[in-house]
Design an enzyme around this catalytic site. Structure first.
Site, PDB file in Angstrom:
ATOM      1  CG  HIS A  63      -0.430   0.127   2.534  1.00 20.94           C
ATOM      2  ND1 HIS A  63       0.080   1.115   3.063  1.00 20.94           N
ATOM      3  CD2 HIS A  63      -0.124  -0.758   3.566  1.00 20.94           C
ATOM      4  CE1 HIS A  63       0.522   1.174   4.242  1.00 20.94           C
ATOM      5  NE2 HIS A  63       0.460  -0.442   4.644  1.00 20.94           N
ATOM      6  CG  ASP A 103      -2.843   4.238   2.447  1.00 18.56           C
ATOM      7  OD1 ASP A 103      -2.340   3.046   2.172  1.00 18.56           O
ATOM      8  OD2 ASP A 103      -3.797   4.271   3.209  1.00 18.56           O
ATOM      9  CG  ASP A 112       2.312   0.630   7.980  1.00 22.07           C
ATOM     10  OD1 ASP A 112       2.345  -0.014   6.903  1.00 22.07           O
ATOM     11  OD2 ASP A 112       1.550   0.831   8.801  1.00 22.07           O
ATOM     12  CD  GLU A 119      -2.996  -1.431   5.459  1.00 18.41           C
ATOM     13  OE1 GLU A 119      -3.156  -2.470   5.992  1.00 18.41           O
ATOM     14  OE2 GLU A 119      -2.572  -0.089   5.787  1.00 18.41           O
ATOM     15  CD  GLU A 120      -1.684   2.637   7.546  1.00 19.55           C
ATOM     16  OE1 GLU A 120      -2.464   2.153   8.136  1.00 19.55           O
ATOM     17  OE2 GLU A 120      -0.571   2.219   7.256  1.00 19.55           O
ATOM     18  CD  GLU A 145       1.199  -4.051   5.955  1.00 17.32           C
ATOM     19  OE1 GLU A 145       1.943  -3.369   6.561  1.00 17.32           O
ATOM     20  OE2 GLU A 145       0.201  -3.370   5.367  1.00 17.32           O
ATOM     21  CG  HIS A 184       0.451   3.424  12.392  1.00 17.94           C
ATOM     22  ND1 HIS A 184      -0.759   2.838  12.607  1.00 17.94           N
ATOM     23  CD2 HIS A 184       0.472   3.241  11.191  1.00 17.94           C
ATOM     24  CE1 HIS A 184      -1.159   2.285  11.326  1.00 17.94           C
ATOM     25  NE2 HIS A 184      -0.288   2.460  10.587  1.00 17.94           N
TER      26      HIS A 184
END
Length: 358
Positions: A70, A72, A100, A130-131, A159, A333
């Site tokens: 992903h 984003d 991430d 995705e988030e 990931e 994150h």
């Protein structure tokens, strides 16, 4: 539009991708840059769906691998542009998205450009949203719009996994547990019924609950049942007439959604329960021939994936899938999100060795 040089190192490409801010819902600039970069390679067929970019080979190979990541991130918090930093003698890229999962995407983009004649056909997918809520997920949208693109014998999601192979993933369920009461003035509390007080047994059951570790195809998945939010009350002088406790159940991939719901309803028997969201996990699938070849090629000892990832979407389609990417998932994150340069290089080398058949 910012350009991406796919001939640069994976580390430099990681930095370039990260510096194109792409918080969920704002991925178009990065998607445009990715589409422009891969479109210059004749061995790739390019398909775009919204802000999801697909690049695939069509060499007539007997087997096909799908590799996805992903594009984003969660919101920026003063951690862009990316910085080069050294900690205890180790070199890092430091900033939002490095873990991430822009480092994984960078490795994928570089290999997509360079692997002109791999021994398997490859479908590369770089997707949006995705988030955020799963209903917006670009991979899910692509599966609805172009299910033919998901044909494959094995899938890899980039990931963060500390450069190790993490098989499958836990499932996740969210439930709201409610209690009711009667409003009254807090100076005359005996007239009412306090809904927050009635929630005490819910918290007690959670505190007493012993989460299980369940072995699935040789990997040990740790479960978890936790309160993640509690709401109730209308004013500082009013006895509350309603309370809600939101509970999150992370369950091993040996259970389906129905079995996970039974666990939650058994724990909270006697309470008003609403299941508000559930996503089944993915079994490891490491018995698949391509999976075994992959694990051998990268020299990894497979581990379980505790958090839910989009490998579950492939598993639901009958495609065995694993997580494999640079970066410590504990730093995803995090405001100090950072990835070791050595891990980016190691993951590139591992994927290259397997996909080139060397």
């Amino acid at each position: 539009m910012p350009g991406l040089d796919l001939t640069s190192s994976s580390a430099d490409l990681t930095r370039a991708i990260c510096d194109i801010a792409s918080v969920s819902g704002d991925e178009t600039t990065l998607a445009d840059a990715i589409e422009a970069a891969v479109s210059s390679y004749d061995h790739l067929e390019i398909i775009r769906d919204g802000d999801t970019i697909v690049a695939r080979t069509d060499l007539g190979r007997e087997r096909r691998v799908v590799i996805a990541g992903h594009i984003d991130t969660v919101p920026i918090n003063g951690n862009l542009p990316v910085e080069n930093r050294e900690v205890d003698g180790e070199a890092f890229l430091w900033g939002r998205g490095t873990v991430d999962m822009k480092a994984g995407v960078a490795v994928q983009l570089k290999l997509a450009a360079e692997l002109v004649a791999p021994p398997v056909d490859i479908t590369w997918m770089w997707y949006d949203h995705e988030e955020v809520d799963s209903s917006l997920n670009g991979l899910g949208r692509l599966a609805r719009n172009r299910p033919d693109l998901f044909a494959g014998d094995f899938a890899i999601l980039g990931e963060p996994s500390n450069g190790e192979v993490e098989g499958g993933c836990n499932g996740t369920l969210r439930a709201t547990i409610r209690t009711d009461g009667v409003r009254a003035h807090s100076a005359r509390s005996w007239i009412g019924e306090n809904a927050i007080h009635k929630a005490a047994p819910i918290l007690a059951r959670l505190a007493e609950y012993h989460a299980r570790t369940i072995s699935v195809e040789g990997l040990d998945y740790r479960e978890g049942l936790n309160a993640v939010r509690i709401t109730g009350g209308v004013a500082g002088n009013v006895i509350p007439d309603a309370c809600e406790v939101e509970v999150n159940y992370r369950f091993a991939p040996s259970r389906d959604a129905a079995a996970a719901e039974r666990v939650v309803r058994d724990v909270f028997t006697g309470f008003d329960i609403e299941i508000v969201d559930v996503a089944e996990g993915a079994r490891p699938g490491l018995d698949a021939p391509l999976a075994q070849e992959f694990v051998t090629a990268v020299g990894a000892t497979p581990q379980p994936k505790y958090g839910w990832t989009d490998v579950a979407r492939f598993s639901a389609l009958g495609i065995p899938a694993v997580n494999y990417g640079p970066g410590d998932p504990h730093l995803a994150h995090h405001d100090e999100e950072r990835v070791p340069l050595a891990q980016i290089e190691a993951v590139e080398q591992g994927l290259r060795a397997w996909l080139s058949g060397s």
